[in-house]
Design a protein around this motif. Sequence first.
Motif, PDB file in Angstrom:
ATOM      1  N   HIS A   1      45.693  59.918  54.740  1.00 16.37           N
ATOM      2  CA  HIS A   1      44.286  59.736  54.381  1.00 16.37           C
ATOM      3  C   HIS A   1      44.072  58.833  53.172  1.00 16.37           C
ATOM      4  O   HIS A   1      42.973  58.313  52.979  1.00 16.37           O
ATOM      5  CB  HIS A   1      43.613  61.094  54.173  1.00 16.37           C
ATOM      6  N   GLU A   2      45.110  58.598  52.398  1.00 16.89           N
ATOM      7  CA  GLU A   2      44.977  57.663  51.277  1.00 16.89           C
ATOM      8  C   GLU A   2      44.733  56.239  51.767  1.00 16.89           C
ATOM      9  O   GLU A   2      44.399  55.357  50.979  1.00 16.89           O
ATOM     10  CB  GLU A   2      46.213  57.722  50.366  1.00 16.89           C
ATOM     11  N   ILE A   3      44.841  56.015  53.061  1.00 17.30           N
ATOM     12  CA  ILE A   3      44.562  54.695  53.623  1.00 17.30           C
ATOM     13  C   ILE A   3      43.158  54.223  53.234  1.00 17.30           C
ATOM     14  O   ILE A   3      42.898  53.034  53.163  1.00 17.30           O
ATOM     15  CB  ILE A   3      44.757  54.692  55.159  1.00 17.30           C
ATOM     16  N   GLY A   4      42.259  55.169  52.959  1.00 16.65           N
ATOM     17  CA  GLY A   4      40.897  54.821  52.568  1.00 16.65           C
ATOM     18  C   GLY A   4      40.834  53.871  51.384  1.00 16.65           C
ATOM     19  O   GLY A   4      39.958  53.005  51.322  1.00 16.65           O
TER      20      GLY A   4
ATOM     21  N   ARG B   1      36.476  58.272  44.773  1.00 18.66           N
ATOM     22  CA  ARG B   1      35.972  59.658  44.790  1.00 18.66           C
ATOM     23  C   ARG B   1      35.861  60.184  46.215  1.00 18.66           C
ATOM     24  O   ARG B   1      36.037  61.370  46.468  1.00 18.66           O
ATOM     25  CB  ARG B   1      34.618  59.751  44.091  1.00 18.66           C
ATOM     26  N   ASP B   2      35.573  59.296  47.177  1.00 19.33           N
ATOM     27  CA  ASP B   2      35.444  59.720  48.568  1.00 19.33           C
ATOM     28  C   ASP B   2      36.806  60.001  49.189  1.00 19.33           C
ATOM     29  O   ASP B   2      36.956  60.940  49.970  1.00 19.33           O
ATOM     30  CB  ASP B   2      34.688  58.677  49.380  1.00 19.33           C
ATOM     31  N   VAL B   3      37.791  59.191  48.860  1.00 12.99           N
ATOM     32  CA  VAL B   3      39.140  59.418  49.381  1.00 12.99           C
ATOM     33  C   VAL B   3      39.682  60.734  48.823  1.00 12.99           C
ATOM     34  O   VAL B   3      40.189  61.578  49.577  1.00 12.99           O
ATOM     35  CB  VAL B   3      40.072  58.236  49.031  1.00 12.99           C
ATOM     36  N   ILE B   4      39.533  60.919  47.526  1.00 13.22           N
ATOM     37  CA  ILE B   4      39.995  62.163  46.902  1.00 13.22           C
ATOM     38  C   ILE B   4      39.202  63.353  47.442  1.00 13.22           C
ATOM     39  O   ILE B   4      39.779  64.397  47.776  1.00 13.22           O
ATOM     40  CB  ILE B   4      39.886  62.078  45.365  1.00 13.22           C
ATOM     41  N   GLY B   5      37.884  63.205  47.552  1.00 15.85           N
ATOM     42  CA  GLY B   5      37.039  64.274  48.078  1.00 15.85           C
ATOM     43  C   GLY B   5      37.434  64.670  49.486  1.00 15.85           C
ATOM     44  O   GLY B   5      37.489  65.864  49.817  1.00 15.85           O
TER      45      GLY B   5
ATOM     46  N   ILE C   1      40.404  64.329  50.933  1.00 14.70           N
ATOM     47  CA  ILE C   1      41.709  64.992  50.905  1.00 14.70           C
ATOM     48  C   ILE C   1      41.571  66.416  50.363  1.00 14.70           C
ATOM     49  O   ILE C   1      42.074  67.370  50.963  1.00 14.70           O
ATOM     50  CB  ILE C   1      42.720  64.162  50.086  1.00 14.70           C
ATOM     51  N   GLU C   2      40.873  66.554  49.230  1.00 19.01           N
ATOM     52  CA  GLU C   2      40.741  67.880  48.603  1.00 19.01           C
ATOM     53  C   GLU C   2      39.932  68.850  49.456  1.00 19.01           C
ATOM     54  O   GLU C   2      40.204  70.048  49.466  1.00 19.01           O
ATOM     55  CB  GLU C   2      40.102  67.753  47.217  1.00 19.01           C
ATOM     56  N   ASN C   3      38.928  68.344  50.172  1.00 18.05           N
ATOM     57  CA  ASN C   3      38.057  69.194  50.982  1.00 18.05           C
ATOM     58  C   ASN C   3      38.464  69.236  52.456  1.00 18.05           C
ATOM     59  O   ASN C   3      37.753  69.828  53.271  1.00 18.05           O
ATOM     60  CB  ASN C   3      36.608  68.694  50.890  1.00 18.05           C
ATOM     61  N   ARG C   4      39.586  68.592  52.769  1.00 20.04           N
ATOM     62  CA  ARG C   4      40.070  68.529  54.153  1.00 20.04           C
ATOM     63  C   ARG C   4      38.982  68.064  55.118  1.00 20.04           C
ATOM     64  O   ARG C   4      38.806  68.608  56.202  1.00 20.04           O
ATOM     65  CB  ARG C   4      40.634  69.878  54.573  1.00 20.04           C
ATOM     66  N   GLY C   5      38.209  67.069  54.660  1.00 22.98           N
ATOM     67  CA  GLY C   5      37.189  66.470  55.507  1.00 22.98           C
ATOM     68  C   GLY C   5      35.887  67.246  55.597  1.00 22.98           C
ATOM     69  O   GLY C   5      34.980  66.850  56.316  1.00 22.98           O
TER      70      GLY C   5
ATOM     71  N   TRP D   1      32.653  56.388  56.687  1.00 23.56           N
ATOM     72  CA  TRP D   1      33.608  57.378  56.203  1.00 23.56           C
ATOM     73  C   TRP D   1      32.791  58.540  55.664  1.00 23.56           C
ATOM     74  O   TRP D   1      31.580  58.467  55.559  1.00 23.56           O
ATOM     75  CB  TRP D   1      34.538  56.804  55.122  1.00 23.56           C
ATOM     76  N   LYS D   2      33.478  59.612  55.315  1.00 24.60           N
ATOM     77  CA  LYS D   2      32.800  60.768  54.733  1.00 24.60           C
ATOM     78  C   LYS D   2      32.714  60.548  53.231  1.00 24.60           C
ATOM     79  O   LYS D   2      33.726  60.307  52.576  1.00 24.60           O
ATOM     80  CB  LYS D   2      33.540  62.055  55.061  1.00 24.60           C
ATOM     81  N   SER D   3      31.497  60.648  52.708  1.00 24.04           N
ATOM     82  CA  SER D   3      31.270  60.384  51.293  1.00 24.04           C
ATOM     83  C   SER D   3      31.014  61.681  50.543  1.00 24.04           C
ATOM     84  O   SER D   3      30.423  62.619  51.075  1.00 24.04           O
ATOM     85  CB  SER D   3      30.075  59.439  51.116  1.00 24.04           C
ATOM     86  N   TYR D   4      31.439  61.696  49.304  1.00 22.37           N
ATOM     87  CA  TYR D   4      31.275  62.860  48.437  1.00 22.37           C
ATOM     88  C   TYR D   4      30.446  62.501  47.211  1.00 22.37           C
ATOM     89  O   TYR D   4      30.424  63.225  46.237  1.00 22.37           O
ATOM     90  CB  TYR D   4      32.658  63.419  48.049  1.00 22.37           C
ATOM     91  N   GLY D   5      29.746  61.374  47.281  1.00 23.02           N
ATOM     92  CA  GLY D   5      28.906  60.913  46.182  1.00 23.02           C
ATOM     93  C   GLY D   5      27.440  60.999  46.541  1.00 23.02           C
ATOM     94  O   GLY D   5      27.028  61.796  47.388  1.00 23.02           O
ATOM     95  N   ASP D   6      26.655  60.149  45.917  1.00 26.41           N
ATOM     96  CA  ASP D   6      25.209  60.099  46.122  1.00 26.41           C
ATOM     97  C   ASP D   6      24.913  59.650  47.560  1.00 26.41           C
ATOM     98  O   ASP D   6      25.211  58.508  47.932  1.00 26.41           O
ATOM     99  CB  ASP D   6      24.592  59.126  45.112  1.00 26.41           C
TER     100      ASP D   6
END
Length: 192
Positions: free
Chosen positions: A122-125, A133-137, A139-143, A152-157
Motif C-alpha cells: 500500500h505504500e505504492i500510494g 497522510r492518506d497513505v498512512i491513514g 495503512i493504519e485504518n486498513r482502508g 484513492w481513500k482520503s483521510y484529510g479535508d
Amino acid sequence: MSQDISRTFEAVLVRQCAPTLAGMKPGSIFCFKNPSLEASRQKVCQWNQQLAPFGLTVQILLERPGSSSAIVFVYRRDRLEQLLSDDAYQNFLAEAGYSETNLDGLLAQLACRLRTQAEFPHEIGVFLGYPLRDVIGFIENRGRNFTCCGFWKSYGDPAEMQVCFDCYRRCIQTYVAMFEQGIPIERMAVPA
C-alpha cells in the motif's frame, strides 16, 4: 481480428495516466493484459522513448506470465524524485522497510515487493503522488474510516480532496475525448 480500440495499450495509457501526462500527478499505474508479454514489453519500450522528451518514463513494475498481464508505471522522474526526497517521505519509506533512498533503488524495491509479497504494498500510494497522510491513514485504518473516496481513500479535508478528484476526472474526460478524436498522445503530454 483486431483488438478492441478501448483496450489498446494507448487507450489504457490515456485513460489511466491522463493526470500524469498533463503534469498534475507525478505518477500513475495501470494493469495491461496482452496475449503476449513480449508485445507489452515492446509497447512500453516504444512509449518510454516517445514520452521521454516530455520528462515521462514508462516502465513495467511487474509481469504476470500466468495472466499475460503487466503492471505499468508512468511517471515524471523529476517530480517523483523531488517528492520522495522529502524527509517525511524518506522516513515513511524507511519505516516501511525500504533501504534505498534514490528513485531507481526505491522502484526496484517496490517491484520486488509486488513480485514477492502476498499483500499489495500500500505504500505504492506515495509513488503515485497520493498525500502522505492518506497513505498512512489507509495503512493504519486498513482502508476504513476515510473522510472521502475518489481516486484513492482520503483521510484529510473531504472538500479539498473532492476538488482534486474533480480536476482529475475532468482531465481524464478531456484526454479521452482528445484521444478518440485522433490527437496523438505526444501532443497531450505536457513538457516537464
